[in-house]
Structures are given as structure tokens and as C-alpha cells.
Design an enzyme around this catalytic site. Sequence first.
Site, PDB file in Angstrom:
ATOM      1  N   ASP A  10       0.860  -1.177   0.000  1.00 37.95           N
ATOM      2  CA  ASP A  10       0.000   0.000   0.000  1.00 37.95           C
ATOM      3  C   ASP A  10       0.902   1.235   0.000  1.00 37.95           C
ATOM      4  O   ASP A  10       2.132   1.133   0.086  1.00 37.95           O
ATOM      5  CB  ASP A  10      -0.978  -0.023   1.184  1.00 37.95           C
ATOM      6  CG  ASP A  10      -2.209   0.833   0.897  1.00 37.95           C
ATOM      7  OD1 ASP A  10      -2.144   1.689  -0.004  1.00 37.95           O
ATOM      8  OD2 ASP A  10      -3.237   0.661   1.574  1.00 37.95           O
TER       9      ASP A  10
HETATM   10  C1  BGC Z   1      -5.076   3.181   0.059  1.00 37.58           C
HETATM   11  C2  BGC Z   1      -5.217   2.127  -1.004  1.00 37.58           C
HETATM   12  C3  BGC Z   1      -5.060   2.738  -2.372  1.00 37.58           C
HETATM   13  C4  BGC Z   1      -3.735   3.454  -2.444  1.00 37.58           C
HETATM   14  C5  BGC Z   1      -3.449   4.051  -3.801  1.00 37.58           C
HETATM   15  C6  BGC Z   1      -3.845   4.047  -0.150  1.00 37.58           C
HETATM   16  O1  BGC Z   1      -3.855   5.145   0.709  1.00 37.58           O
HETATM   17  O2  BGC Z   1      -5.048   2.562   1.325  1.00 37.58           O
HETATM   18  O3  BGC Z   1      -6.462   1.484  -0.882  1.00 37.58           O
HETATM   19  O4  BGC Z   1      -5.171   1.752  -3.367  1.00 37.58           O
HETATM   20  O5  BGC Z   1      -3.730   4.476  -1.475  1.00 37.58           O
HETATM   21  O6  BGC Z   1      -4.234   5.129  -4.078  1.00 37.58           O
END
Ligand code: BGC
Length: 709
Positions: free
Chosen positions: A264
Site C-alpha cells: 500500500d
Molecule cells: C489506500 C489504497 C489505495 C492506495 C493508492 C492508499 O492510501 O489505502 O487502498 O489503493 O492508497 O491510491
Amino acid sequence: MSHVRHVLILTVLLAAPASAQNLDSLLSRMTLEEKLGQLNLLSAGGRASPEQMQLVRAGKLGGLFNVMGAENTTPVQRIAVTESRLKIPLLFGLDVIHGYRAIFPIPLGEASSFDPEAAEATARAAGQEAAAFGINWTYAPMVDIARDPRWGRIAEGSGEDPYLGSLMAAARVRGFQQNIFATAKHFAGYGAAEAGREYNETEISERTMREVYLPPFKAAVDAGVTSLMSAFNDVAGVPASGNAWLTDTVLRREWRFPGFVVSDWTSVAELINHGIAGSQAEAGRRALTAGVDMDMQSSIYVDSLAALVQSNRIPLAVVDSAVMRILRAKQRLGLFRDPYRARTAPPATELRALARRVAGESIVLLKNERSLLPLAKAGTIAVIGPLADNKEEPLGPWHTQGRAEDVVSVLQGIKTKVQTVLYAQGSGIDDTSKAGFAAAVAAARQAKVAVLVLGERGDMSGEAASRSSLGLPGVQEQLLEAVAATGTPVVLVLMNGRPLILEWASDHVPAIVETWFLGIEAGNATADVLFGDVNPSARLPVTFPRVLGQVPLYYNHRNTGRPPDANNKYTSKYIDVPVTPRYPFGYGLSYTTFGYSNLKLSAARARVSDTITATVTVTNSGGREGTEVVQLYVRDEVASVSRPVRELKAFRRVTLKPGESRAVDLRVAVRDLWFIGLDMKPVVEPGTFRVYVGPNSAEGLEATFECIP
Ligand code: BGC
């Protein structure tokens, strides 16, 4: 121009590795720097920056996300496949959660449909639309089980149940992957954040992890999902983005997952904050060796790991495996052959029609005293509330390219059904001014019915949007009380991304409709239900508590040694509130009524290899055609480990004409009644299983069968 493009594609084709063998030879030609480059993923602010283009040219980037539009993806892809030394194409990622520009209901809302085909259809359409804008990889579906409505990301998943969650996960993966790659996220246990506080630690036993949190991921893997995203949280002290048990033992060894794992956003660097790494390089080593192949946004793999590989502290084989997983994904997507993937979006009318249909299927009728709903299409209707004339919030917390101008507001939707509408905003969503109350009350006084559209702003759920109270924000509840005091019958239309606490409304308001955030067709779909053009058929995918103090409250809990007994103080309950939810999992009303009779099981005894068929007669006992979600739950009465009081194991949507009766079959493979035994292995133990078939998790007919060895 097109000739130039032709030549470019041809060049790529000739240079393109087309087989597994070619990928091996490609790997053998890569420098360590280029290998680590493939594991690097960065976010662009709409378009790639000059620095990012330079990284692409140098072979130091495996993918970019948040590059918007083919006019922006194409030039960077061209750099990758023509100017970089090895001409490896890029992945273009984006959070296409519930639509690209055409926004469908939030996933929690769509899960209320209990209709995996609907989820597959919206995911397919969203994927096709995103592909037309240059995207080839989405960070969806979010398949985290969530038992705590304080946690804002409950909006992005399918609720609290692993069975429903698994069907929805698989359906969305199938849907997306007809056009783009999907990512099941967040692996794993993110939804168990303590106290519902975003990014918080989790304490999940291996049994609960395997029985509750992992099944939707397994379903996504079985459906062929390309990637998984490692979560932010730690699980009992081991962060999910550096957790070899999750990403290696379970995912790769047990499930044989062939795809790749992406971290993530900066979750690799955050291993330092978690306190399991003292430096960037150590954080990278922990994550990569645990099985996190691609580093989103930390730039640690590409910047800090080369020395560790050269000194053998990270085996080169670990790097090579990660690189191969990403190259194989690119190959599977056809990127070596067709890096630009020109696609056409589905026609806008088709997207709208689908959005309206699925939004209608996602609306849950929670209460309807004296059949106040559906409303007649005549007379004066007061439409009140901060969300009534609102086109922004129905898009929900994560709406990608969705635009307010595309949204049909509830007020607009109602105006298409009835001529005389009096509108008053009444209040803001979360400010404290009551200045608008008088106009709202005046409108209600002149109307035969008042429709109040209340709830949350879109950004009150989703990421980083945990709430410590779950009532209607601001002065909305007071507005509701003031309007109800006029004596004009009130219909409460809710827009929100999580279960809310609705005690006053549930006791005093005759009709309550839960619409979640429905997307671009919110207003039309809501009006379709309010005026009876669509008979509501959705069911709650998550428990609605009475008060916050009950949280976490979920239907598939264990029995305890002292199950609640009103006549015995020393049993598991509260002294100040009932132990039951306000609205249970699986609950939802229709404009007709359904009766259940004659439950029969196909056998009284069954082996693990058998399938039991439950047959029940469902009768439409009301005056309209309607769709019932027939639900089957099972309880394993005696086992070596205490089992939940009920677990959903099958359901079917059945549409019946008024007066019609139908024998409905629901099948359960006995092997699906497994749990994690004392030895931590899945097992189905012989003994009595109680089967409940009914309209929700708190009601139903019962029958039993014996599982025999
Ligand atoms: C979120 C993810 C997301 C990623 C990319 C993160 O802050 O937890 O779910 O896919 O950002 O945008």
C-alpha cells in the site's frame, strides 16, 4: 502520425518477448538496477512528471498510477517501450473502486443487492471505461471484512460476512479482469483496526484470520486476481507489509497464488514507524523478503536495496522471483504485444442504465409503517435536507473521475415522478445552524408527505474517515425531529457510507430507506423506489447497532458460555440496552410480504463429500410482484471449537408475482462447513448441523442434519 505509431508498435512487437522463455532471457539481460526498477511504483499527479519520465527512460519504474487519460499514459508508455534499454512496458494503475467516470453504488451499497452478477457487471463496465482512458490495473476490489462501523473504509467493501464477501470479491475480479487487472486489497486484516480507528493495530487469532478475514482473498485468488495489496495494519505485532506468514506461507505456498503483491501507499517505509525496521534499507528487506513484490510510493526498493543484494543479505533469487511475477503479469495482460491497449468506453447510455438498475437493487427499505411507501405520484411533496439537492455526495468517498454534474440528485429524481415539490435544505450536513429549520417546517406543513434526505458527506467514510459517533452529523437529527413534529408523515432517505445509529428515527419515523451512496443515478434510483417503480429488494450486508457501545456487533458471533437471557442477570448482555441489533444482517423489507413454509433437507445424514439441498416454499403473500433474498444459515451445534451461532452459506434472489408460491432450492456442500480445528487445520467434524432458512440472520425456519464420518 498513425504511420509513426504503426512503426513504433511494430518495433515493439519485434523486440517483444512473447513466451515464458523470452521472459527468462529478458530477466537474464536485466541489470540489478533494472530489476529493482521493475519493482518500483509511483503516483503521478494526473500526468507523469519530467523526473518520472526520466526514471522510465532509465528502466527504474515498473508502473505509474494516477496518470489520467490515454493522452497522458500513451507518451510515457512510448518512452518505456522505445527509449528504455529493455523496452519493458509500464503498468498504469488507478483506484477504480466503483466506477471510473460513470459512478455506481459504493461497494457496501452494491453488496446490499446480494447480487454478485450486478457487481460483476459494474466492475466490467468500470474496467472497460477505465481502459479507454489508458488504465490497465485497478486497486480494487477491496475485500476487507469489516465488523466495526466506526471504520470509514467499511464503505469500500462488502460488509461483515465472509461468504457474501467472497462471492462479491470473485464477481468483481471477474468483472474487472475482462478489461484490466484487479487487485484484492488490503491483505490482510485491515478491517479489524482496533476501536475502528483508521490504520490502527489489529489483534486477530490465526483461526479468525483464516475463517473470517482471509476467505474473500482466497475467493479473489481462485477467480484469477492478478495482484494483492499488502495492508497498512500490523497483525498481532507483525505489519502486513512485512509479514511472511501472510504473503509467503498462506498466499504463495498454501494458495499457490501466481500473481504479485504490491504494497500500500508507503507501507514499506512505514515499517520504520511500526518499529520493525531501523532504516529504509531494512524496511525494504523485510517487505521484499516477506513477499511484497512491488513498492508503492516508498522508492525504497529502487533506492536502497542494491547494496543488500550485492552483499547477499537479500538473495538475488528473491529479487528475480518478484521481477518475474511482474513481468509475467505484464505479459498476461498483453502489454508486450500491445502496450497502448486502445479501448473504447461503453456508451454513456448503457453506463447510465446499468447505474440506475444496480442503484435500485442496492436500496434497503428499513421501515415502512402502515405502508407509507410507495408514495402516490400526486399531491404536494416536501423534499428536505442537506443531501436532497446535492450532486456531490452521492458519488461517495472514492469516485475517481466521477463528477457532480453527472449526478441526478434526489430532488431531481423526485421531480420526474411528481409535479408539486416544495424544497427546503433545512440544514447543512455537519454545521450547527438551525436557520433553515423554519422554511423546512413550513414546507412540510403544506405537504402530504415530507421526504428528508439526510446522512453523511461522502468523505465522512472511506480512507482516514473513522468516526467516534455514528449519529446523523450536525443538527440533522434535530431537523428530522422538527419536521416530524408537524405531523406530516415523514420518509427518511439515508445517504451514508456505514451503518448509522438511528434510534430516534427508528422509533418515530414511519418510513426509512437506506440508499448508501448510489452514484450518478442516485436520484432516479431513489425516486424509482420511493414511488414504487422499483420494489426494494436489497438486504443489509452489515449489522446496524442500536448504540455505539454495542460495537463491534456482528451476526456470526459465538454463543459464549452464558448466552443472553432476559431472566438471568448473569448472562452476556448490557444492563442499559438490548443485546440485539437495531437491524440485523440480511434484513430488508419489500413493498410486498413473503411467507416461508415447508423447509425440507434432501437428507437427514450426509458425508463430507455430499451436498445438502434445502427446499423451502416461499410465497408472495402481498399485493405486488417482489424479489425476496432467501437466505440459508448453518450452525455447527457441537464441535471441538466453539462455532458461530449462525453462518450464511447460501442465498438466492427469487422474484414472485402476488400470490405466487415457489419451492426454492438452496445447496450447501458439506465440505464448505469447515472451520479451523484445534490443530489449526480446516476440518468438517461429524455431528449435528442446524440449518436456518429465512429472510434475514435473525429469523427463519429450522431443520437439522447429521454429518457422518
Ligand atoms: C489506500 C489504497 C489505495 C492506495 C493508492 C492508499 O492510501 O489505502 O487502498 O489503493 O492508497 O491510491
